[in-house]
Design a protein around this motif. Sequence first.
Motif, mmCIF file in Angstrom:
data_model
loop_
_atom_site.group_PDB
_atom_site.id
_atom_site.type_symbol
_atom_site.label_atom_id
_atom_site.label_comp_id
_atom_site.label_asym_id
_atom_site.label_seq_id
_atom_site.Cartn_x
_atom_site.Cartn_y
_atom_site.Cartn_z
ATOM 1 N N ASP A 51 -10.037 16.585 10.960
ATOM 2 C CA ASP A 51 -9.979 15.642 10.418
ATOM 3 C C ASP A 51 -8.650 15.672 9.591
ATOM 4 N N TRP A 52 -7.812 15.053 10.154
ATOM 5 C CA TRP A 52 -6.248 14.504 10.305
ATOM 6 C C TRP A 52 -6.202 14.075 8.383
ATOM 7 N N TRP A 53 -7.046 13.109 8.260
ATOM 8 C CA TRP A 53 -7.027 12.211 7.327
ATOM 9 C C TRP A 53 -6.777 13.081 5.917
ATOM 10 N N THR A 54 -7.580 13.577 6.120
ATOM 11 C CA THR A 54 -7.168 15.123 4.614
ATOM 12 C C THR A 54 -6.260 15.305 4.112
ATOM 13 N N ALA A 55 -5.587 15.399 5.161
ATOM 14 C CA ALA A 55 -3.795 15.456 4.471
ATOM 15 C C ALA A 55 -3.517 14.211 3.537
ATOM 16 N N PHE A 56 -4.081 13.436 3.043
ATOM 17 C CA PHE A 56 -3.472 12.174 2.637
ATOM 18 C C PHE A 56 -4.210 13.015 1.013
ATOM 19 N N GLY A 57 -4.977 13.446 0.740
ATOM 20 C CA GLY A 57 -5.643 14.051 0.172
ATOM 21 C C GLY A 57 -5.995 13.032 -1.070
ATOM 22 N N ASP A 58 -7.621 12.141 -0.182
ATOM 23 C CA ASP A 58 -8.139 10.858 -1.027
ATOM 24 C C ASP A 58 -8.875 11.328 -0.942
ATOM 25 N N ALA A 59 -10.252 11.116 -2.006
ATOM 26 C CA ALA A 59 -11.851 12.055 -1.430
ATOM 27 C C ALA A 59 -12.380 10.638 -0.890
ATOM 28 N N THR A 60 -11.957 9.370 -2.340
ATOM 29 C CA THR A 60 -11.934 8.469 -1.427
ATOM 30 C C THR A 60 -11.862 7.770 0.252
ATOM 31 N N LEU A 61 -10.535 8.122 0.650
ATOM 32 C CA LEU A 61 -10.527 8.076 2.114
ATOM 33 C C LEU A 61 -11.483 8.805 3.265
ATOM 34 N N ALA A 179 -7.467 4.114 7.891
ATOM 35 C CA ALA A 179 -6.499 4.601 7.513
ATOM 36 C C ALA A 179 -5.487 3.692 6.973
ATOM 37 N N THR A 180 -5.486 2.695 7.550
ATOM 38 C CA THR A 180 -3.982 2.634 7.582
ATOM 39 C C THR A 180 -4.268 1.231 6.301
ATOM 40 N N ASP A 181 -5.261 0.316 6.339
ATOM 41 C CA ASP A 181 -6.024 -0.571 5.614
ATOM 42 C C ASP A 181 -6.058 0.205 4.192
ATOM 43 N N TYR A 182 -6.989 1.274 4.247
ATOM 44 C CA TYR A 182 -7.045 1.613 2.741
ATOM 45 C C TYR A 182 -5.623 2.054 2.058
ATOM 46 N N LEU A 183 -5.082 2.469 2.530
ATOM 47 C CA LEU A 183 -3.421 2.829 2.203
ATOM 48 C C LEU A 183 -3.649 1.801 2.007
ATOM 49 N N SER A 184 -2.827 0.506 2.689
ATOM 50 C CA SER A 184 -2.680 -0.432 2.593
ATOM 51 C C SER A 184 -3.192 -0.967 1.123
ATOM 52 N N LEU A 185 -4.612 -0.607 1.210
ATOM 53 C CA LEU A 185 -4.806 -1.193 -0.362
ATOM 54 C C LEU A 185 -4.630 -0.665 -1.449
ATOM 55 N N ARG A 186 -4.094 0.711 -1.534
ATOM 56 C CA ARG A 186 -3.950 1.059 -2.244
ATOM 57 C C ARG A 186 -2.558 0.882 -2.838
ATOM 58 N N ALA A 187 -1.771 0.887 -1.604
ATOM 59 C CA ALA A 187 -0.514 0.246 -2.241
ATOM 60 C C ALA A 187 -1.157 -1.304 -3.012
ATOM 61 N N ALA A 188 -1.445 -2.246 -2.524
ATOM 62 C CA ALA A 188 -1.715 -2.879 -3.208
ATOM 63 C C ALA A 188 -2.135 -3.180 -4.412
ATOM 64 N N TRP A 271 -2.281 6.212 -8.045
ATOM 65 C CA TRP A 271 -1.848 6.167 -6.643
ATOM 66 C C TRP A 271 -0.672 6.446 -6.394
ATOM 67 N N THR A 272 -0.901 8.341 -6.069
ATOM 68 C CA THR A 272 -0.001 8.926 -5.793
ATOM 69 C C THR A 272 0.579 9.114 -4.113
ATOM 70 N N PRO A 273 1.270 7.954 -3.331
ATOM 71 C CA PRO A 273 1.471 8.232 -1.808
ATOM 72 C C PRO A 273 1.850 9.566 -1.033
ATOM 73 N N VAL A 274 1.084 10.311 -0.722
ATOM 74 C CA VAL A 274 1.332 11.415 -0.236
ATOM 75 C C VAL A 274 1.362 11.004 1.746
ATOM 76 N N VAL A 275 2.145 11.760 1.707
ATOM 77 C CA VAL A 275 2.733 11.122 3.165
ATOM 78 C C VAL A 275 3.025 12.210 3.832
ATOM 79 N N PRO A 276 2.102 13.257 4.751
ATOM 80 C CA PRO A 276 1.845 14.780 5.647
ATOM 81 C C PRO A 276 2.825 14.613 6.467
ATOM 82 N N ASP A 277 3.246 15.876 6.507
ATOM 83 C CA ASP A 277 4.369 15.858 8.170
ATOM 84 C C ASP A 277 3.695 16.570 9.709
#
Length: 487
Positions: A51-61, A179-188, A271-277
């Motif tokens: 579940d790699w998307w959990t690395a972004f630390g967003d419960a909604t995602l 993931a891309t759409d959700y992160l882009s929505l949060r950036a919006a 919004w706190t953008p997290v970028v995992p390694d």
Amino acid sequence: MKKSILLLPVLLAGCSFAPHYERPTTPPADQWKPVEGWQPATPADDRPRGDWWTAFGDATLNDLMVRADAHNNTVAQAAATYRQARAATKGARASFFPTVTANGSVTHSESGGARSIVQGGVTSSGSKKSTNYSVQLGASWEPDLFGSIANTVSNAKATEQARLADLANARLALQGELATDYLSLRAADAQIDSLTATVAAYQRALTITSNQYNAGIAPHSDVYQAQTQLASAQSDLEGEKRTRAQFETAIAVLVGDNPAVFTLPSIGTAWTPVVPDVPVALPSVILQRRPDIASAERQVAAANAQIGVEKAAFFPTVSLSADGGFNNGSLAGLFASSASLWSVGGQVAETLLDFGARSARVRQAREAFNAQVANYRQVTLTAFQDVQDNLVASVVLKKQEDFQRQASIAADKSETSLFDQYKAGIVAYTDVVTVQASALSARRALIQAQVDRQNAAVALIQAVGGGWQAADITNGAEARRAEAAPR
């Protein structure tokens, strides 16, 4: 000699005319092109894996991913296609065994009696009636002497495995797109929050400029410029709201919901953008992880087996059959030994002349195999390209974000300083307008750089096959999920 003849079908049963299969070779590579500033990441045991998307630390995602996996129609279609291929494999395997049939019948018959005309009327003899009861059991079998059935099964099994890999690829593509759409929505959301603050600041600037104009301190052109800046920022704000709405409806479709009733609340400044390694595997490991590569390789195997099917057509087919049953005019005596009947037979069929049709099908199968080999190699090269491109993008975007942050901080300071000077009558309002536009552009560019880094991380995760471990399609996990999916 007689024993050898009897053993011949047994010996031929293992015969196959399919070429010996080996996975096609790909251009060798044991490392990625060096990228300045990149260090291989080694995730700890507590880091997310499948579940790699959990690395972004967003419960909604995380919640959206669960919903999408359960209700996305593209994944459901891929799962149904896999189950269809699995059923086809079972159907092909059934040809190894005899076909057994059973039937029963009851027949009533009557023949009319003879009629004659005599003085005083018409006379006729009695009609003849009879009943017949029949029960039959039959079996037929076509032994696979030349591997036609075995290669058909191999073809079906490889196709099934390719469809399973396609299912994994559809799920990975869904996860990446969501993931891309959700992160882009949060950036919006962040852009909307920034623009809302900017509009409020421009409204205050317009008030100050209007007051100075009314006091005769500033020219009317300053008011016009302040109005222009405000209207432009308001227009940008409305455009960003439209962008957010489009991402929201796209997410609704991905999770299988109606866009008309689906909503995602804004988080604004939270919004706190997290970028995992992202640990990047070696090229050889990518071949094992990426489901699209697995699918392409299985299609090569299926095409290889099809060559054997077409070659087997040059040899005769043998069919064996046996029938037995009972036939009697009395139900009570139906199963008496005197009412029994049986037959055993065999048939050999061979095409003597087809004017090159079989040879053409063999050539067609060989070229289909060559086409699948080329496709496999192209998919592999594209996978290497994806990883290399996104590896470079991750490093470059990190540097760009750092520069954009410096530019945004400097532009904000310049905007504040110049506006204070304008209020003191030191600089013209045109200087304020210029620095305001520069500061707004820098703030928006910083937010875009942040989400670009996040999206590049998503793309890199997809490029390496998803998560930090090999794609889980060989141990049956994807198969079990497909079988458990709603029918």
